[in-house]
Design a protein around this motif. Sequence first.
Motif, mmCIF file in Angstrom:
data_model
loop_
_atom_site.group_PDB
_atom_site.id
_atom_site.type_symbol
_atom_site.label_atom_id
_atom_site.label_comp_id
_atom_site.label_asym_id
_atom_site.label_seq_id
_atom_site.Cartn_x
_atom_site.Cartn_y
_atom_site.Cartn_z
ATOM 1 N N CYS A 299 -7.710 -1.565 -17.619
ATOM 2 C CA CYS A 299 -6.897 -1.938 -16.452
ATOM 3 C C CYS A 299 -7.769 -2.614 -15.404
ATOM 4 O O CYS A 299 -7.374 -3.616 -14.806
ATOM 5 C CB CYS A 299 -6.236 -0.706 -15.837
ATOM 6 N N LEU A 300 -8.960 -2.069 -15.185
ATOM 7 C CA LEU A 300 -9.848 -2.638 -14.171
ATOM 8 C C LEU A 300 -10.606 -3.864 -14.686
ATOM 9 O O LEU A 300 -10.990 -4.724 -13.908
ATOM 10 C CB LEU A 300 -10.824 -1.580 -13.665
ATOM 11 N N GLU A 301 -10.785 -3.953 -15.999
ATOM 12 C CA GLU A 301 -11.465 -5.112 -16.573
ATOM 13 C C GLU A 301 -10.577 -6.353 -16.559
ATOM 14 O O GLU A 301 -11.074 -7.473 -16.522
ATOM 15 C CB GLU A 301 -11.902 -4.820 -18.009
ATOM 16 N N THR A 302 -9.261 -6.148 -16.601
ATOM 17 C CA THR A 302 -8.342 -7.279 -16.749
ATOM 18 C C THR A 302 -7.480 -7.557 -15.519
ATOM 19 O O THR A 302 -6.686 -8.489 -15.536
ATOM 20 C CB THR A 302 -7.420 -7.067 -17.973
ATOM 21 N N THR A 303 -7.609 -6.750 -14.459
ATOM 22 C CA THR A 303 -6.824 -6.961 -13.245
ATOM 23 C C THR A 303 -7.727 -6.774 -12.028
ATOM 24 O O THR A 303 -8.881 -6.386 -12.155
ATOM 25 C CB THR A 303 -5.651 -5.958 -13.129
ATOM 26 N N GLY B 103 -6.904 -4.573 -9.735
ATOM 27 C CA GLY B 103 -6.529 -3.259 -9.216
ATOM 28 C C GLY B 103 -7.736 -2.452 -8.772
ATOM 29 O O GLY B 103 -8.855 -2.688 -9.216
ATOM 30 N N GLU B 104 -7.480 -1.494 -7.891
ATOM 31 C CA GLU B 104 -8.562 -0.652 -7.368
ATOM 32 C C GLU B 104 -8.770 0.609 -8.196
ATOM 33 O O GLU B 104 -9.861 1.164 -8.232
ATOM 34 C CB GLU B 104 -8.262 -0.288 -5.919
ATOM 35 N N VAL B 105 -7.702 1.064 -8.843
ATOM 36 C CA VAL B 105 -7.753 2.257 -9.683
ATOM 37 C C VAL B 105 -7.026 1.945 -10.985
ATOM 38 O O VAL B 105 -5.940 1.357 -10.973
ATOM 39 C CB VAL B 105 -7.077 3.461 -8.978
ATOM 40 N N GLY B 106 -7.628 2.333 -12.102
ATOM 41 C CA GLY B 106 -6.989 2.185 -13.408
ATOM 42 C C GLY B 106 -6.628 3.557 -13.949
ATOM 43 O O GLY B 106 -7.420 4.500 -13.830
ATOM 44 N N ILE B 107 -5.447 3.648 -14.511
ATOM 45 C CA ILE B 107 -4.999 4.919 -15.087
ATOM 46 C C ILE B 107 -4.554 4.682 -16.519
ATOM 47 O O ILE B 107 -3.830 3.735 -16.815
ATOM 48 C CB ILE B 107 -3.847 5.538 -14.269
ATOM 49 N N GLY B 108 -5.003 5.569 -17.396
ATOM 50 C CA GLY B 108 -4.565 5.561 -18.785
ATOM 51 C C GLY B 108 -3.926 6.893 -19.112
ATOM 52 O O GLY B 108 -4.462 7.941 -18.750
ATOM 53 N N LEU B 109 -2.774 6.843 -19.737
ATOM 54 C CA LEU B 109 -2.090 8.051 -20.207
ATOM 55 C C LEU B 109 -1.849 7.885 -21.690
ATOM 56 O O LEU B 109 -1.323 6.861 -22.125
ATOM 57 C CB LEU B 109 -0.755 8.244 -19.464
#
Length: 172
Positions: free
Chosen positions: A55-59, A61-67
């Motif tokens: 999420c952080l490598e491709t956007t 965003g400040e926080v990446g979350i994986g579920l």
Amino acid sequence: MDVIIGSKNPTKIKAVQEVFLTDIVTGYDVPSKVSAQPLSDSETRDGAINRAMQCLETTSGEVGIGLEGGVMQVNDHLYLCNWGALVTRENEIFTASGARILLPREFNDKLQAGAELGDIMDAYAKRKDVRKNEGAIGIFTNEHISRKEMFVHVVKLLYGQWEYEMKSSSSN
């Protein structure tokens, strides 16, 4: 703050939105880099971390979350398991796991052969898109706990760890 969740699954997005109430939460489709159906606690956790990091490598965003949902073996029984990961721009990684519930023995062979739990659940429950709605946990708890609620619990664990770390860092 921009929070990116590594999934377009509405259940997962809603779970993150319920915890990050004042933030912009965006679902972004990223691969887990693990099996389509993770078959261990470790593989499921790895999938959550991989999604959060991507999420952080491709956007921006400040926080990446994986579920990530998966199954794990305890003795000769398979249990539903789930993991979450929160990754910051500072490369801090927080992980947490949630509810576990025994799956019917009749699922074992299908899961071991590579079938995904979501597909098995659709056939078993005679419903469509169980994974995007109540989930296996909802079916097997008679809807006392939904998939969204299960993931909200995990996201709260992640958020709490991150919040604690931020407060600890600022007081030093």
